[in-house]
Design a protein around this motif. Structure first.
Motif, PDB file in Angstrom:
ATOM      1  N   UNK A 111      39.896  45.922  32.880  1.00 51.29           N
ATOM      2  CA  UNK A 111      41.050  46.696  33.352  1.00 51.29           C
ATOM      3  C   UNK A 111      41.888  47.198  32.170  1.00 51.29           C
ATOM      4  N   UNK A 112      41.275  47.324  31.017  1.00 50.22           N
ATOM      5  CA  UNK A 112      41.947  47.766  29.798  1.00 50.22           C
ATOM      6  C   UNK A 112      42.637  49.115  29.987  1.00 50.22           C
ATOM      7  N   UNK A 113      43.819  49.268  29.382  1.00 47.45           N
ATOM      8  CA  UNK A 113      44.540  50.532  29.311  1.00 47.45           C
ATOM      9  C   UNK A 113      44.866  51.084  30.703  1.00 47.45           C
ATOM     10  N   UNK A 114      45.625  50.291  31.446  1.00 48.13           N
ATOM     11  CA  UNK A 114      46.139  50.703  32.743  1.00 48.13           C
ATOM     12  C   UNK A 114      47.632  50.383  32.799  1.00 48.13           C
ATOM     13  N   UNK A 115      48.176  50.195  33.991  1.00 47.14           N
ATOM     14  CA  UNK A 115      49.598  49.924  34.154  1.00 47.14           C
ATOM     15  C   UNK A 115      49.822  48.699  35.036  1.00 47.14           C
ATOM     16  N   UNK A 116      48.915  47.745  34.967  1.00 41.50           N
ATOM     17  CA  UNK A 116      48.966  46.561  35.835  1.00 41.50           C
ATOM     18  C   UNK A 116      50.114  45.653  35.411  1.00 41.50           C
ATOM     19  N   UNK A 117      50.960  45.287  36.370  1.00 39.10           N
ATOM     20  CA  UNK A 117      52.091  44.401  36.093  1.00 39.10           C
ATOM     21  C   UNK A 117      51.857  42.986  36.598  1.00 39.10           C
ATOM     22  N   UNK A 118      50.971  42.839  37.574  1.00 36.75           N
ATOM     23  CA  UNK A 118      50.747  41.508  38.153  1.00 36.75           C
ATOM     24  C   UNK A 118      49.328  41.418  38.685  1.00 36.75           C
ATOM     25  N   UNK A 119      48.761  40.230  38.555  1.00 34.21           N
ATOM     26  CA  UNK A 119      47.415  39.967  39.065  1.00 34.21           C
ATOM     27  C   UNK A 119      47.500  38.996  40.234  1.00 34.21           C
ATOM     28  N   UNK A 120      46.619  39.119  41.209  1.00 38.46           N
ATOM     29  CA  UNK A 120      46.697  38.259  42.392  1.00 38.46           C
ATOM     30  C   UNK A 120      46.147  36.861  42.126  1.00 38.46           C
ATOM     31  N   UNK A 121      46.611  35.907  42.906  1.00 38.15           N
ATOM     32  CA  UNK A 121      46.097  34.541  42.795  1.00 38.15           C
ATOM     33  C   UNK A 121      44.598  34.487  43.047  1.00 38.15           C
ATOM     34  N   UNK A 122      44.086  35.454  43.801  1.00 37.04           N
ATOM     35  CA  UNK A 122      42.652  35.479  44.122  1.00 37.04           C
ATOM     36  C   UNK A 122      41.778  35.569  42.879  1.00 37.04           C
ATOM     37  N   UNK A 123      42.355  35.969  41.737  1.00 35.93           N
ATOM     38  CA  UNK A 123      41.563  36.021  40.509  1.00 35.93           C
ATOM     39  C   UNK A 123      41.026  34.633  40.156  1.00 35.93           C
ATOM     40  N   UNK A 124      41.770  33.603  40.533  1.00 35.11           N
ATOM     41  CA  UNK A 124      41.328  32.236  40.284  1.00 35.11           C
ATOM     42  C   UNK A 124      40.116  31.831  41.110  1.00 35.11           C
ATOM     43  N   UNK A 125      39.797  32.621  42.155  1.00 35.37           N
ATOM     44  CA  UNK A 125      38.608  32.347  42.965  1.00 35.37           C
ATOM     45  C   UNK A 125      37.341  32.871  42.293  1.00 35.37           C
ATOM     46  N   UNK A 126      37.506  33.677  41.253  1.00 39.88           N
ATOM     47  CA  UNK A 126      36.348  34.218  40.516  1.00 39.88           C
ATOM     48  C   UNK A 126      35.921  33.193  39.462  1.00 39.88           C
ATOM     49  N   UNK A 127      35.379  32.099  39.920  1.00 40.40           N
ATOM     50  CA  UNK A 127      35.111  30.961  39.038  1.00 40.40           C
ATOM     51  C   UNK A 127      33.906  31.175  38.124  1.00 40.40           C
ATOM     52  N   UNK A 128      33.158  32.271  38.333  1.00 43.26           N
ATOM     53  CA  UNK A 128      32.044  32.589  37.434  1.00 43.26           C
ATOM     54  C   UNK A 128      32.476  33.542  36.319  1.00 43.26           C
ATOM     55  N   UNK A 129      33.759  33.914  36.296  1.00 39.72           N
ATOM     56  CA  UNK A 129      34.252  34.880  35.312  1.00 39.72           C
ATOM     57  C   UNK A 129      34.033  34.370  33.890  1.00 39.72           C
ATOM     58  N   UNK A 130      33.361  35.209  33.076  1.00 40.22           N
ATOM     59  CA  UNK A 130      33.135  34.880  31.677  1.00 40.22           C
ATOM     60  C   UNK A 130      33.934  35.782  30.738  1.00 40.22           C
ATOM     61  N   UNK A 131      34.204  37.022  31.180  1.00 42.44           N
ATOM     62  CA  UNK A 131      34.791  38.008  30.286  1.00 42.44           C
ATOM     63  C   UNK A 131      35.838  38.802  31.059  1.00 42.44           C
ATOM     64  N   UNK A 132      37.091  38.775  30.570  1.00 42.34           N
ATOM     65  CA  UNK A 132      38.202  39.423  31.267  1.00 42.34           C
ATOM     66  C   UNK A 132      38.989  40.260  30.270  1.00 42.34           C
TER      67      UNK A 132
END
Length: 435
Positions: A111-132
């Motif tokens: 999500x590089x170079x955007x205007x994101x101010x907040x991320x949802x708690x659901x991101x923690x459900x992506x337990x296979x995430x290796x690269x963010x």
């Protein structure tokens, strides 16, 4: 690059990958004709601001790229694609990231170079995430639920609005490559490095540029000569835009603060007076006998570098490279600098000359952090070194050095506090070399 005409004529039937960059303003429905085969869909470089609500019909889709478009929200329909593991929406206008847009299967999110101010708690459900990849947004915090992302290895938080880093981040067992420059807690140290007279200034008119040696996200490197003596040097001219690692300004600060070291490719001088106001640095020109140790990670390898099929060296050469990189890293850590991108693709080597560490694109400084946090961050980078040791050892033509193998295991220890420092690692490698 595929064409819309080919797609509509049915000439792409059975394709596993589709690349369309032709000024699209709407998602071509003909893409669904490839639902039984399509695994990679690249719609970057268009003018899209929405994806269809029934995107989940692409049931084999694993990779989705929609960078350089006009999205203002991450489309919720992405969450219907239960096999997706790579999603890239770099350089859009995204402000909102709905929980429904995040399939739990995600392994790599950009999500590089955007205007994101907040991320949802659901991101923690992506337990296979290796690269963010989150550089260049407006984030002030990460959701605490991300403490469950224990597979996370690479994280880019640079050029955001963080006042501090969460403690749980510093104990993730696999986190190895962390960049966080250009945040409020880091900018004071950056400004001090930029304004310090730790390197001399060189006038642009004293440089004569030669051939281009390489180009990265943050700038272009040229061979050059300096002054009446025609000293051969390398010149890096920065592009100025935010990159996947952060601001070029931050890279320049870390490079200047690093100072001189025999196995580090750092700044010798800062350039003044470029006619376009471009910032740049003069660095030592590494002899052409040195070559890059490996290529950057691929979509398949995600966080690990890609080596040539015939990459191989003796155990003595592996030990020399490991020693030289540990020496460079010990120097950086002693100066309160984190490299952030300790990878083989940022290392030059030859069999006689050992290794040279370069590329400060993800570099940042710990001067404004307390001693506990700084020490924990340094131990995170020890895991990156452990990955490098593992790769060097796997390609040894003879019996690998025993002490180097044991050191690798210590560096990869899941308990961050149990890992050695680079000073300890250097001592082990020096003793091994003396045998």
């Amino acid at each position: 690059m595929d064409t819309l005409a080919e797609l509509r004529a049915g000439r792409l039937a059975g394709a596993t990958r589709l690349d369309l960059a032709c000024g699209l303003t709407e998602f071509p429905r003909e893409i669904f004709d490839l639902a039984d085969s399509l695994e990679t869909l690249n719609l970057s470089g268009n003018a899209l601001d929405a994806l269809p609500d029934d995107l989940g019909r692409l049931h084999r889709l694993r990779v989705l790229f929609c960078s350089d478009n006009r999205f203002t929200s991450l489309p919720e329909s992405i969450g219907q694609c239960h096999g997706l593991d790579i999603v890239g929406f770099k350089a859009n206008r995204i402000r909102s990231v709905p929980a429904a847009a995040l399939p739990p299967s995600l392994r790599w999110l950009i999500l590089t170079d955007n205007q994101v101010e907040e991320l949802p708690d659901a991101l923690g459900h992506c337990t296979q995430m290796q690269k963010l990849m989150l550089a260049g947004n407006r984030l002030r915090r990460l959701p605490d639920s991300m403490a469950a992302c224990r597979q996370l290895e690479l994280l880019r938080l640079s050029a955001n609005h963080f006042e501090a880093l969460p403690d749980w981040l510093l104990s993730l067992p696999r986190l190895s490559w962390l960049a966080a420059a250009g945040n409020p807690f880091d900018t004071q140290a950056e400004d001090a490095a930029i304004t310090a007279q730790s390197v001399p200034h060189v006038a642009w008119q004293d440089l004569t540029l030669g051939k281009k040696l390489g180009e990265g996200a943050s700038g272009v490197i040229h061979q050059a000569t300096l002054g009446p003596s025609q000293q051969e040097v390398a010149v890096k001219l920065f592009k100025g835009a935010v990159t996947s690692d952060g601001w070029p300004h931050s890279e320049m600060a870390a490079c200047i603060a690093a100072g001189a070291h025999p196995t580090l490719i750092a700044a010798q001088s800062r350039i003044d007076g470029h006619p376009d106001g471009t910032e740049g640095l003069v660095m030592a020109l590494v002899p052409p006998s040195f070559r890059t140790l490996a290529g950057p990670p691929s979509l398949a390898s995600c966080t690990r570098d890609v080596y040539a099929d015939d990459a191989q060296w003796t155990s003595d050469v592996a030990l020399r490279i490991a020693h030289d990189i540990a020496s460079a890293m010990q120097h950086l850590h002693a100066r309160g600098i984190l490299h952030g991108d300790l990878y083989a693709h940022n290392i030059l080597w030859n069999a006689q000359g050992g290794g040279r560490l370069g590329d400060f694109g993800a570099g940042w400084m710990t001067g404004s952090l307390d001693a506990r946090q700084a020490a924990a961050l340094q131990r995170l980078e020890m895991r990156a070194f452990g990955c490098l040791l593992e790769e060097l050892l796997e390609r040894c033509s003879g019996a690998p050095p025993v002490a180097m193998s044991a050191l690798k295991d210590r560096c990869l220890h899941p308990d961050v506090s149990s890992r050695p420092s680079f000073a300890e690692a250097l001592s082990v490698l020096q003793q091994e070399a003396a045998r």
